[in-house]
Design a protein around this motif. Sequence first.
Motif, PDB file in Angstrom:
ATOM      1  N   ARG A  66       0.866  -1.205  -0.021  1.00 42.25           N
ATOM      2  CA  ARG A  66      -0.016  -0.011  -0.049  1.00 42.25           C
ATOM      3  C   ARG A  66       0.980   1.181  -0.050  1.00 42.25           C
ATOM      4  O   ARG A  66       1.784   1.483   0.904  1.00 42.25           O
ATOM      5  CB  ARG A  66      -0.972  -0.046   1.213  1.00 42.25           C
ATOM      6  CG  ARG A  66      -2.029  -0.944   1.186  1.00 42.25           C
ATOM      7  CD  ARG A  66      -3.226  -0.500   0.034  1.00 42.25           C
ATOM      8  NE  ARG A  66      -4.193  -1.584   0.075  1.00 42.25           N
ATOM      9  CZ  ARG A  66      -4.549  -2.684  -0.918  1.00 42.25           C
ATOM     10  NH1 ARG A  66      -3.579  -2.617  -1.767  1.00 42.25           N
ATOM     11  NH2 ARG A  66      -5.421  -3.484  -0.814  1.00 42.25           N
ATOM     12  N   ALA A  67       0.733   2.031  -0.937  1.00 41.18           N
ATOM     13  CA  ALA A  67       1.443   3.445  -1.201  1.00 41.18           C
ATOM     14  C   ALA A  67       1.118   4.306  -0.030  1.00 41.18           C
ATOM     15  O   ALA A  67       0.000   4.435   0.430  1.00 41.18           O
ATOM     16  CB  ALA A  67       1.291   4.035  -2.343  1.00 41.18           C
ATOM     17  N   ALA A  68       2.122   5.057   0.647  1.00 36.65           N
ATOM     18  CA  ALA A  68       1.979   5.880   1.501  1.00 36.65           C
ATOM     19  C   ALA A  68       1.964   7.406   0.844  1.00 36.65           C
ATOM     20  O   ALA A  68       2.500   7.694  -0.078  1.00 36.65           O
ATOM     21  CB  ALA A  68       2.755   5.706   2.521  1.00 36.65           C
ATOM     22  N   GLY A  69       1.463   8.283   1.553  1.00 33.92           N
ATOM     23  CA  GLY A  69       1.157   9.620   1.020  1.00 33.92           C
ATOM     24  C   GLY A  69      -0.123  10.345   1.024  1.00 33.92           C
ATOM     25  O   GLY A  69      -0.975   9.440   1.009  1.00 33.92           O
ATOM     26  N   ARG A  70      -0.013  11.581   1.005  1.00 34.34           N
ATOM     27  CA  ARG A  70      -1.316  12.258   0.793  1.00 34.34           C
ATOM     28  C   ARG A  70      -2.085  12.155  -0.625  1.00 34.34           C
ATOM     29  O   ARG A  70      -1.153  11.996  -1.656  1.00 34.34           O
ATOM     30  CB  ARG A  70      -1.249  13.687   1.235  1.00 34.34           C
ATOM     31  CG  ARG A  70      -0.810  13.651   2.815  1.00 34.34           C
ATOM     32  CD  ARG A  70      -0.771  15.071   3.126  1.00 34.34           C
ATOM     33  NE  ARG A  70       0.584  15.813   2.589  1.00 34.34           N
ATOM     34  CZ  ARG A  70       1.115  16.897   2.779  1.00 34.34           C
ATOM     35  NH1 ARG A  70       0.220  17.615   3.620  1.00 34.34           N
ATOM     36  NH2 ARG A  70       2.237  17.186   2.347  1.00 34.34           N
ATOM     37  N   THR A  71      -3.161  12.185  -0.637  1.00 32.67           N
ATOM     38  CA  THR A  71      -3.658  12.008  -2.180  1.00 32.67           C
ATOM     39  C   THR A  71      -2.966  13.032  -3.072  1.00 32.67           C
ATOM     40  O   THR A  71      -3.111  12.849  -4.185  1.00 32.67           O
ATOM     41  CB  THR A  71      -5.199  12.407  -1.994  1.00 32.67           C
ATOM     42  OG1 THR A  71      -5.922  11.520  -1.006  1.00 32.67           O
ATOM     43  CG2 THR A  71      -5.780  12.266  -3.443  1.00 32.67           C
ATOM     44  N   ARG A  72      -2.664  14.163  -2.717  1.00 30.16           N
ATOM     45  CA  ARG A  72      -2.123  15.140  -3.617  1.00 30.16           C
ATOM     46  C   ARG A  72      -0.770  14.905  -4.170  1.00 30.16           C
ATOM     47  O   ARG A  72      -0.482  14.759  -5.388  1.00 30.16           O
ATOM     48  CB  ARG A  72      -1.826  16.570  -2.953  1.00 30.16           C
ATOM     49  CG  ARG A  72      -1.231  17.582  -3.856  1.00 30.16           C
ATOM     50  CD  ARG A  72      -1.325  18.792  -3.134  1.00 30.16           C
ATOM     51  NE  ARG A  72      -0.595  18.977  -1.777  1.00 30.16           N
ATOM     52  CZ  ARG A  72      -0.476  19.673  -0.806  1.00 30.16           C
ATOM     53  NH1 ARG A  72      -1.030  20.666  -0.777  1.00 30.16           N
ATOM     54  NH2 ARG A  72       0.480  19.502   0.122  1.00 30.16           N
ATOM     55  N   GLU A  73      -0.231  14.170  -3.311  1.00 31.89           N
ATOM     56  CA  GLU A  73       1.271  13.577  -3.453  1.00 31.89           C
ATOM     57  C   GLU A  73       1.142  12.285  -4.760  1.00 31.89           C
ATOM     58  O   GLU A  73       1.814  12.167  -5.363  1.00 31.89           O
ATOM     59  CB  GLU A  73       2.110  13.376  -2.378  1.00 31.89           C
ATOM     60  CG  GLU A  73       2.452  14.499  -1.530  1.00 31.89           C
ATOM     61  CD  GLU A  73       2.932  13.939   0.003  1.00 31.89           C
ATOM     62  OE1 GLU A  73       2.476  12.782   0.459  1.00 31.89           O
ATOM     63  OE2 GLU A  73       3.328  14.878   0.743  1.00 31.89           O
ATOM     64  N   LEU A  74       0.069  11.595  -4.215  1.00 28.48           N
ATOM     65  CA  LEU A  74      -0.018  10.404  -5.031  1.00 28.48           C
ATOM     66  C   LEU A  74      -0.507  10.609  -6.423  1.00 28.48           C
ATOM     67  O   LEU A  74      -0.165  10.144  -7.440  1.00 28.48           O
ATOM     68  CB  LEU A  74      -1.119   9.468  -4.398  1.00 28.48           C
ATOM     69  CG  LEU A  74      -0.647   8.779  -2.824  1.00 28.48           C
ATOM     70  CD1 LEU A  74      -1.600   7.999  -2.416  1.00 28.48           C
ATOM     71  CD2 LEU A  74       0.712   8.005  -3.191  1.00 28.48           C
ATOM     72  N   LYS A  75      -1.448  11.713  -6.396  1.00 27.82           N
ATOM     73  CA  LYS A  75      -1.850  12.206  -7.867  1.00 27.82           C
ATOM     74  C   LYS A  75      -0.657  12.880  -8.607  1.00 27.82           C
ATOM     75  O   LYS A  75      -0.846  12.407  -9.965  1.00 27.82           O
ATOM     76  CB  LYS A  75      -3.102  13.410  -7.866  1.00 27.82           C
ATOM     77  CG  LYS A  75      -4.295  13.290  -7.272  1.00 27.82           C
ATOM     78  CD  LYS A  75      -5.263  14.288  -7.471  1.00 27.82           C
ATOM     79  CE  LYS A  75      -4.817  15.305  -6.790  1.00 27.82           C
ATOM     80  NZ  LYS A  75      -5.689  16.492  -6.910  1.00 27.82           N
ATOM     81  N   GLU A 126       2.395  11.919  -8.495  1.00 24.21           N
ATOM     82  CA  GLU A 126       3.032  10.617  -8.647  1.00 24.21           C
ATOM     83  C   GLU A 126       2.540   9.836  -9.651  1.00 24.21           C
ATOM     84  O   GLU A 126       3.260   9.550 -10.928  1.00 24.21           O
ATOM     85  CB  GLU A 126       3.582   9.780  -7.580  1.00 24.21           C
ATOM     86  CG  GLU A 126       4.541   8.583  -7.924  1.00 24.21           C
ATOM     87  CD  GLU A 126       4.898   7.772  -6.659  1.00 24.21           C
ATOM     88  OE1 GLU A 126       5.305   6.813  -6.837  1.00 24.21           O
ATOM     89  OE2 GLU A 126       4.416   8.280  -5.567  1.00 24.21           O
TER      90      GLU A 126
END
Length: 630
Positions: free
Chosen positions: A231-240, A242
Amino acid sequence: MCGIAGLFYPCLPKPIDPARIVAMSDAQAHRGPDGSGVWCVAGVGLGHRRLAVIDLEGGVQPMALPDQSLAVTFNGEIYNFREVRAELEALGARFATDSDTEVLLHGWRAWGPDLLARMNGMFAFALYDATSQSLFLARDRFGVKPLHYAELADGAIAFASELKGLLAHPLLRRAADFRAVEDYLALGYVPDDACIVAGVQKLPAGHFLLLQRGRSAPQPVRWWDIDFTRRAAGRTRELKAELIERMRTAVRSRMIADVPLGAFLSGGVDSSAVVALMAERSKAAVKTCTIGFDEAGLDETAHAAKVAQRFATSHRARTVGHEDYGLIDTLVAAFDEPFADASALPTYRVCQLARESVTVALSGDGADEALAGYRRHRFFAAEERVRGLLPSDVRARVFGQLGALYPKADWAPRPFRAKTTLLALAEGGAEAYARAVGVTTPALRDQLYSDTARAALDGYRAEARYVETMRQAPARDAIDRAQYADIRHWLPGDILTKVDRTSMAVGLEAREPLLDHRLVEFEASLPPSLRIRGGQGKWLMKKALEPWLPREILYRPKMGFVTPISAWFRHALADEAAALARAPLLLQSGWFEPRTIARLAEDHRAGRAEHGRTLWQLVMLERSLARLFG
């Protein structure tokens, strides 16, 4: 893109007749209209048909090292070949061409099978190592490129990109495997672990096979698999951010070509995203094309035109109508095995259209499987929530009884067609999803089959592979397991087979940037709530694309590349459907009940039931049987 073929004698190095290699290769001439070649030594022969895309002068195949110790025939593209080449040169390798093919030869010498993990691409290849007297067959991670093989009566292992390449060898025995017919009627395609010609195998996606002289043939080895347990860690903004950067990198790597390049543009999210990122990278107008339908409810050309206008592409469109049914024999010839995804017809047409101006076209395939974009994913996720509320015995009793009582209302608006959902809730999740991905239900197949057919199956059911795959999936959530099964079966068996055969039939190379393995591995790590949310599949992707695409493209209901075959069978092609009950090959096979086929055609024509997809399956099956076994 190319077609490959060859022979290898694992027991003793018998002489190879080059004419047989030529015949196997030339049966696939459509895959490589720009040239051909044969390389033979005692006990092994490699053949190649070339569609020249990179290093037009130097990339001639089969390719061998100067000392002839290694030779390869290769179908595909290695998108990171320059990086791998630099690594090999640092180890002392000396290259004679600028092609990606030569990387395989030096990569094998340096790393053996481990070279596969270093490659980002789509490929199927056969590499002969004279030192170890071995033949190495390998296929890319997702199965973008096909590879068939079979043992012949004289002990040779024959291989070819397409089944027709093997059929060109006179020693290949032609006998039908009825289990593959069961698979086909259940799923709409013959999956990668089956073949309608008994004795022929397909190297599975993400596998290799190492044949060594003097040893019996081993089982294929899985060298890559998708993992849904992380499971990827990070906030939604960061995952978007990436996600967009990984998509951008994937598109950029697939824009490398020494020939004209363009894109398919359906007007859906995935192809529109690819075009948007291509336009961001390209100085010239991106060449795009789309196919529409003569049924307004299924036509997306207006949406494609809006995207084309937004990114100033050089855009062309054409329309498919019922008269294009005449392409059926062309499709049967392209696929060899029966293939019932009716969107193959417009896919063939859009490939034809693209080939008029480009040699390479980028597609949007792969995002639905990786990011839960199909409607069935959303339904399955909702059903799993309901299953979690009740014990299995209560579900089976309550929903089973309701499903049995509820009428099968194919004619009614979708919200009132509850029978399938009720029956699905009575089952376990894997069993229900296996049925959801299918075409013709087990109950209807039982009505179609004769006693002879049922005896031949001996209890075998096509859905079992999906159930078993989901139960053993490296996954943490129900939707993980469904997506994993789709990537293992649906993606190579249906989607990628469709695109490969239709594009290669017209000498076009199709590339799938949204199947870059680094991108898909990242998407598999996203929490399910970022894949499906608020009734939307591909949620994070859509949110990330909001700066590029209008909301009417991102959030309109998914239409898909659906051919209006059901409407055609009720009107313009009603006589074709009725004639199935008298189709010679279906009758001679002894597998089917003609009266059942006649009833399906009549009920469909009259609007009493929806059997369009099953009728199309039977049409394609009859034509394929005639071509394969006549």
